[in-house]
Write a protein that holds these residues in place. Structure first.
Motif, mmCIF file in Angstrom:
data_model
loop_
_atom_site.group_PDB
_atom_site.id
_atom_site.type_symbol
_atom_site.label_atom_id
_atom_site.label_comp_id
_atom_site.label_asym_id
_atom_site.label_seq_id
_atom_site.Cartn_x
_atom_site.Cartn_y
_atom_site.Cartn_z
ATOM 1 N N LEU A 53 0.863 -1.172 0.000
ATOM 2 C CA LEU A 53 0.000 0.000 0.000
ATOM 3 C C LEU A 53 0.906 1.230 0.000
ATOM 4 O O LEU A 53 1.644 1.458 0.962
ATOM 5 C CB LEU A 53 -0.908 0.000 1.234
ATOM 6 C CG LEU A 53 -1.744 1.252 1.469
ATOM 7 C CD1 LEU A 53 -2.715 1.493 0.316
ATOM 8 C CD2 LEU A 53 -2.485 1.147 2.796
ATOM 9 N N GLU A 54 0.875 1.986 -1.081
ATOM 10 C CA GLU A 54 1.680 3.208 -1.195
ATOM 11 C C GLU A 54 0.943 4.368 -0.528
ATOM 12 O O GLU A 54 -0.288 4.375 -0.461
ATOM 13 C CB GLU A 54 1.912 3.552 -2.673
ATOM 14 C CG GLU A 54 2.563 2.449 -3.484
ATOM 15 C CD GLU A 54 4.054 2.309 -3.258
ATOM 16 O OE1 GLU A 54 4.652 3.167 -2.575
ATOM 17 O OE2 GLU A 54 4.615 1.321 -3.742
ATOM 18 N N GLY A 55 1.694 5.359 -0.054
ATOM 19 C CA GLY A 55 1.088 6.565 0.494
ATOM 20 C C GLY A 55 0.493 6.400 1.877
ATOM 21 O O GLY A 55 -0.413 7.121 2.260
ATOM 22 N N ALA A 56 1.014 5.451 2.632
ATOM 23 C CA ALA A 56 0.551 5.231 3.998
ATOM 24 C C ALA A 56 1.753 4.834 4.847
ATOM 25 O O ALA A 56 2.722 4.269 4.344
ATOM 26 C CB ALA A 56 -0.526 4.149 4.040
ATOM 27 N N ALA A 57 1.665 5.152 6.135
ATOM 28 C CA ALA A 57 2.741 4.819 7.069
ATOM 29 C C ALA A 57 2.239 3.816 8.092
ATOM 30 O O ALA A 57 1.072 3.839 8.488
ATOM 31 C CB ALA A 57 3.223 6.082 7.787
ATOM 32 N N LEU A 58 3.128 2.940 8.511
ATOM 33 C CA LEU A 58 2.820 1.924 9.510
ATOM 34 C C LEU A 58 3.382 2.383 10.856
ATOM 35 O O LEU A 58 4.540 2.795 10.939
ATOM 36 C CB LEU A 58 3.445 0.585 9.101
ATOM 37 C CG LEU A 58 2.982 -0.641 9.862
ATOM 38 C CD1 LEU A 58 1.492 -0.890 9.636
ATOM 39 C CD2 LEU A 58 3.780 -1.864 9.440
#
Length: 155
Positions: A53-58
């Motif tokens: 998933l691009e454009g998200a942070a964990l």
């Protein structure tokens, strides 16, 4: 694929029959081998494949991770695209919404959103993902617990 996830409106149907039967993008304890996969997805899956998933942070949480939209360059989350067998879909969706405390009004611990994810084969697939709900996301933006690798298995 752009650096920002493709995010639609929240899932607000009153019944699972109202929801699109999309695969799920899972990134933490719901990944194969995780304890919540064994409880909620084992025996229900038709296919599991690596995805991003691009454009998200964990972010690290209390025994489980949080996903938060993040437009910073290079932000991505490593996980799996899980396709549930049609006969098991309604039960799996209800179980996952319950597990993630996902509420139709968008105020839950997590919110379920339709996003575009990239598979290892390079194709973009639409999927459901559980993102941190609004209160948690605000707290994480103020006090991040970023997992820099974007991979819960390699934190």
């Amino acid at each position: 694929m752009s650096d920002e996830p493709v995010v639609d409106e929240p899932a607000t149907g009153d019944s699972v029959a109202d929801e699109a039967a999309l695969p799920f993008f899972v990134y933490g304890t719901l990944r194969s081998g995780g304890h919540n996969h064994a409880r909620h997805l084992a025996g229900r899956c038709a296919d599991i494949r690596p995805a991003v998933l691009e454009g998200a942070a964990l972010h690290d949480g209390p025994g489980f991770p949080w996903a938060v939209p993040d437009p910073a360059p290079g932000r991505r989350i490593v996980g799996e695209l899980v396709t549930v067998r049609p006969g098991a879909y309604a039960g799996a969706l209800a179980d996952l919404d319950w597990l993630e405390e996902c509420r139709a009004d968008g105020t839950g611990l997590y919110v379920r959103r339709r996003v575009g994810v990239r598979t290892a084969a390079g194709e973009t697939r639409e999927a459901w993902v559980y993102l941190a709900g609004p209160t948690v996301a605000e707290e994480l933006r103020a006090r991040p617990a970023l997992i820099v690798s974007g991979d819960w298995a390699e934190r």
